[in-house]
Write a protein that holds these residues in place. Structure first.
Motif, PDB file in Angstrom:
ATOM      1  N   ALA A 161       0.868  -1.148   0.004  1.00 53.13           N
ATOM      2  CA  ALA A 161      -0.078   0.071   0.132  1.00 53.13           C
ATOM      3  C   ALA A 161       0.925   1.058   0.139  1.00 53.13           C
ATOM      4  N   VAL A 162       2.136   1.055   0.597  1.00 49.83           N
ATOM      5  CA  VAL A 162       3.036   2.589   0.655  1.00 49.83           C
ATOM      6  C   VAL A 162       3.197   2.798  -0.846  1.00 49.83           C
ATOM      7  N   SER A 163       3.704   1.633  -1.396  1.00 51.79           N
ATOM      8  CA  SER A 163       4.313   1.855  -2.932  1.00 51.79           C
ATOM      9  C   SER A 163       3.094   2.406  -3.734  1.00 51.79           C
ATOM     10  N   ALA A 164       1.820   1.843  -3.378  1.00 52.09           N
ATOM     11  CA  ALA A 164       0.823   2.341  -4.134  1.00 52.09           C
ATOM     12  C   ALA A 164       0.531   3.869  -4.081  1.00 52.09           C
ATOM     13  N   ALA A 165       0.554   4.447  -2.817  1.00 53.34           N
ATOM     14  CA  ALA A 165       0.505   5.756  -2.710  1.00 53.34           C
ATOM     15  C   ALA A 165       1.651   6.638  -3.100  1.00 53.34           C
ATOM     16  N   ALA A 166       2.954   5.685  -3.195  1.00 56.19           N
ATOM     17  CA  ALA A 166       3.940   6.714  -3.723  1.00 56.19           C
ATOM     18  C   ALA A 166       3.714   7.005  -5.045  1.00 56.19           C
ATOM     19  N   GLN A 167       3.039   6.189  -5.904  1.00 57.73           N
ATOM     20  CA  GLN A 167       2.885   6.514  -7.246  1.00 57.73           C
ATOM     21  C   GLN A 167       2.243   7.623  -7.425  1.00 57.73           C
ATOM     22  N   LEU A 168       1.560   8.200  -6.278  1.00 61.03           N
ATOM     23  CA  LEU A 168       0.949   9.687  -6.603  1.00 61.03           C
ATOM     24  C   LEU A 168       1.918  10.946  -6.061  1.00 61.03           C
ATOM     25  N   SER A 169       3.083  10.326  -5.673  1.00 62.24           N
ATOM     26  CA  SER A 169       3.840  11.278  -4.805  1.00 62.24           C
ATOM     27  C   SER A 169       4.441  12.294  -5.728  1.00 62.24           C
ATOM     28  N   PRO A 170       4.763  12.208  -6.894  1.00 62.44           N
ATOM     29  CA  PRO A 170       5.257  13.431  -7.763  1.00 62.44           C
ATOM     30  C   PRO A 170       4.439  14.652  -7.898  1.00 62.44           C
ATOM     31  N   ALA A 187       5.130  14.383   1.547  1.00 62.42           N
ATOM     32  CA  ALA A 187       4.990  12.935   1.721  1.00 62.42           C
ATOM     33  C   ALA A 187       5.045  12.576   2.983  1.00 62.42           C
ATOM     34  N   ASP A 188       4.375  11.602   3.538  1.00 63.24           N
ATOM     35  CA  ASP A 188       4.667  11.121   4.927  1.00 63.24           C
ATOM     36  C   ASP A 188       4.390   9.541   4.836  1.00 63.24           C
ATOM     37  N   LEU A 189       5.183   8.967   3.842  1.00 61.52           N
ATOM     38  CA  LEU A 189       5.248   7.341   3.712  1.00 61.52           C
ATOM     39  C   LEU A 189       6.332   6.606   4.301  1.00 61.52           C
ATOM     40  N   ASP A 190       6.203   6.444   5.572  1.00 62.63           N
ATOM     41  CA  ASP A 190       7.114   5.559   6.193  1.00 62.63           C
ATOM     42  C   ASP A 190       6.694   4.397   7.084  1.00 62.63           C
ATOM     43  N   GLY A 191       5.123   4.091   6.568  1.00 65.68           N
ATOM     44  CA  GLY A 191       4.460   2.919   7.079  1.00 65.68           C
ATOM     45  C   GLY A 191       5.229   1.673   7.104  1.00 65.68           C
ATOM     46  N   ASN A 192       5.995   1.386   5.879  1.00 69.41           N
ATOM     47  CA  ASN A 192       6.613   0.201   5.725  1.00 69.41           C
ATOM     48  C   ASN A 192       7.841   0.055   6.608  1.00 69.41           C
ATOM     49  N   GLY A 217      16.620  10.481   1.945  1.00 70.82           N
ATOM     50  CA  GLY A 217      15.588  11.201   2.359  1.00 70.82           C
ATOM     51  C   GLY A 217      14.347  11.328   1.311  1.00 70.82           C
ATOM     52  N   LYS A 218      14.492  10.833   0.153  1.00 65.75           N
ATOM     53  CA  LYS A 218      13.658  11.268  -1.028  1.00 65.75           C
ATOM     54  C   LYS A 218      13.182  10.070  -1.368  1.00 65.75           C
ATOM     55  N   ILE A 219      11.540  10.094  -1.826  1.00 64.12           N
ATOM     56  CA  ILE A 219      11.029   8.666  -2.420  1.00 64.12           C
ATOM     57  C   ILE A 219      11.688   8.343  -3.517  1.00 64.12           C
ATOM     58  N   SER A 220      12.116   7.159  -3.817  1.00 63.89           N
ATOM     59  CA  SER A 220      12.464   6.435  -5.064  1.00 63.89           C
ATOM     60  C   SER A 220      11.451   5.269  -5.633  1.00 63.89           C
ATOM     61  N   LEU A 221      11.031   6.026  -6.960  1.00 65.12           N
ATOM     62  CA  LEU A 221       9.966   4.952  -7.393  1.00 65.12           C
ATOM     63  C   LEU A 221      10.460   3.909  -8.181  1.00 65.12           C
ATOM     64  N   PRO A 222      10.241   2.641  -7.874  1.00 59.51           N
ATOM     65  CA  PRO A 222      10.577   1.636  -8.885  1.00 59.51           C
ATOM     66  C   PRO A 222      10.252   1.600  -9.989  1.00 59.51           C
ATOM     67  N   ASN A 223      11.212   1.443 -11.180  1.00 61.98           N
ATOM     68  CA  ASN A 223      10.592   1.197 -12.568  1.00 61.98           C
ATOM     69  C   ASN A 223      10.057   0.003 -12.872  1.00 61.98           C
ATOM     70  N   ARG A 224       8.969  -0.307 -12.043  1.00 59.32           N
ATOM     71  CA  ARG A 224       8.212  -1.793 -12.333  1.00 59.32           C
ATOM     72  C   ARG A 224       6.774  -1.398 -12.614  1.00 59.32           C
ATOM     73  N   PRO A 225       6.136  -2.123 -13.485  1.00 62.03           N
ATOM     74  CA  PRO A 225       4.609  -2.026 -13.613  1.00 62.03           C
ATOM     75  C   PRO A 225       3.882  -1.835 -12.525  1.00 62.03           C
ATOM     76  N   GLY A 226       2.667  -1.440 -12.826  1.00 65.20           N
ATOM     77  CA  GLY A 226       1.646  -1.438 -11.794  1.00 65.20           C
ATOM     78  C   GLY A 226       2.083  -0.505 -10.422  1.00 65.20           C
ATOM     79  N   ILE A 227       1.860  -1.069  -9.436  1.00 67.77           N
ATOM     80  CA  ILE A 227       2.221  -0.248  -8.199  1.00 67.77           C
ATOM     81  C   ILE A 227       3.816  -0.517  -7.629  1.00 67.77           C
TER      82      ILE A 227
END
Ligand code: MG
Length: 376
Positions: free
Chosen positions: A326-335, A340-345, A361-371
């Protein structure tokens, strides 16, 4: 995760929605699939998130968060989703499993009919926001995988614009706060939970160790508007960026009074759940804190962010204690957000997925499909 550990909705239907614990270890064989007959198949199972540190809030402390893990299958694709249920939100593993057991997604043969599918899910029963979010997240993951693209890309967002994420320092003893500050070393912003008598003391301890910017979550803890204003003006001098939910959500007139006078942005959290609440927050708060477990998932979260932006409001994305799913799903929106307050995991000891990372300290989004998650 073994498919046999999951419950299929059809099995729950057959069993009259019994939720005896033994059911959760049961196995149900999926119906045979023939070419061209792909239908959505929903599987789910309860899962207890173990917290690394007991979570202390103003009124209670806990060591676990109840959770339900979800898989949505279509042909050879699997979408992952999750419902996390901190007790104060009113949902439980039983209520989530009961809700999911009522869904008949096999009626849908085209998973791209997102609006139709999510409208159906929303119509089954009111509330149940985390339960609805679990299917929404799994559906987004599934669609992204079929398209071969991550959601930030489908939404047209630039991953390098993902903001820094804050690290939460809870209400605790001075010794524990100093220890947590050491853990928070890689983070650029510290989020401080407030709402007790010793609020200023907590900030003084932090300021004796670091001058990094803070943001404050009062969790509705200040019930006097004059006191709230005094605290906010004091916090402004302490390099505070914004204050989340300063007063109880029901205190509308007092919030309007505070909003007129406060010189820091005020962010609605408990006040706001879903899309129509953004308009309610406009004029009372300067921004909104979007969480997938409140918004019923990614689809409505995205709409909330766009609406808030159009109203010139600040946007923040947050989470509960959740796995990287769920944290990675929310992170998709982060740009798309300011903060962002995404430390739940990072707060749990038994994550099930590899997903978004915090780098410098910055969100790094994986280059993978979906979430963007893979099971560990
Ligand atoms: Mg909050």
């Amino acid at each position: 995760m073994d498919r046999r550990d999951f419950i299929r909705t059809s099995a729950l239907g057959t069993l009259g929605l019994s939720l005896a614990p033994s059911l959760f270890t049961g196995c149900s064989t999926p119906a045979p699939r023939t070419a061209g007959s792909d239908r959505l198949e929903l599987l789910f199972k309860p899962y207890d998130l173990k917290l690394k540190h007991a979570f202390n809030l103003a009124k209670n402390s806990r060591t676990h968060t109840p959770d339900v893990q979800v898989q949505l299958r279509y042909g050879d694709y699997i979408g992952y989703g999750e419902a996390s249920m901190p007790p104060y939100l009113g949902e439980t593993q039983e209520s989530v499993c009961r809700f999911l057991g009522q869904l008949d997604l096999s009626q849908f043969t085209d998973p791209f009919r997102l609006e139709e599918i999510l409208d159906y899910i929303d119509s089954v029963a009111p509330d149940n926001r985390a339960a609805k979010a679990s299917v929404d997240i799994a559906l987004h993951d599934l669609l992204g995988k079929i398209m071969g693209q991550p959601w930030y890309r489908i939404w047209g967002l630039s991953p390098e614009k993902a903001p820094a994420t804050s690290f939460t320092i809870g209400i605790d003893t001075e010794e524990v706060v100093r220890q947590k500050l050491k853990e928070a070393a890689p983070y650029r912003i510290l989020k401080i939970k407030m709402g007790l008598d010793n609020d200023k003391e907590l900030v003084r301890i932090i300021r004796s160790e670091t001058d990094r910017p803070i943001c404050v979550d009062a969790n509705q803890g200040w019930s006097s508007k004059e006191y709230a204003l005094e605290m906010i003006e004091w916090l402004k001098e302490q390099n505070c960026l914004f204050v989340e939910q300063p007063m109880p959500k029901e205190m509308i007139d007092e919030q309007a009074w505070l909003h007129e006078r406060a010189s820091l942005p005020l962010i609605a959290d408990e006040f706001l759940q879903r899309l129509p609440d953004v308009r309610r927050a406009y004029g009372l708060y300067d921004g909104i804190n979007i969480k997938l477990m409140k918004s019923t998932g990614m689809h409505e979260a995205y709409q909330m962010a766009i609406l808030a932006r159009a109203l010139d409001m600040k946007v923040m994305v947050g989470c509960m204690t959740e796995t990287s799913c769920a944290v990675s799903a929310a992170a998709q929106l982060s740009p798309l957000v300011d903060w962002a307050d995404l430390d739940g995991n990072l707060l749990i000891a038994n994550d099930l997925f590899d997903g978004m990372k915090i780098v410098d300290g910055k969100i790094s989004l994986p280059n993978r499909p979906g979430i963007g998650v893979v099971p560990l």
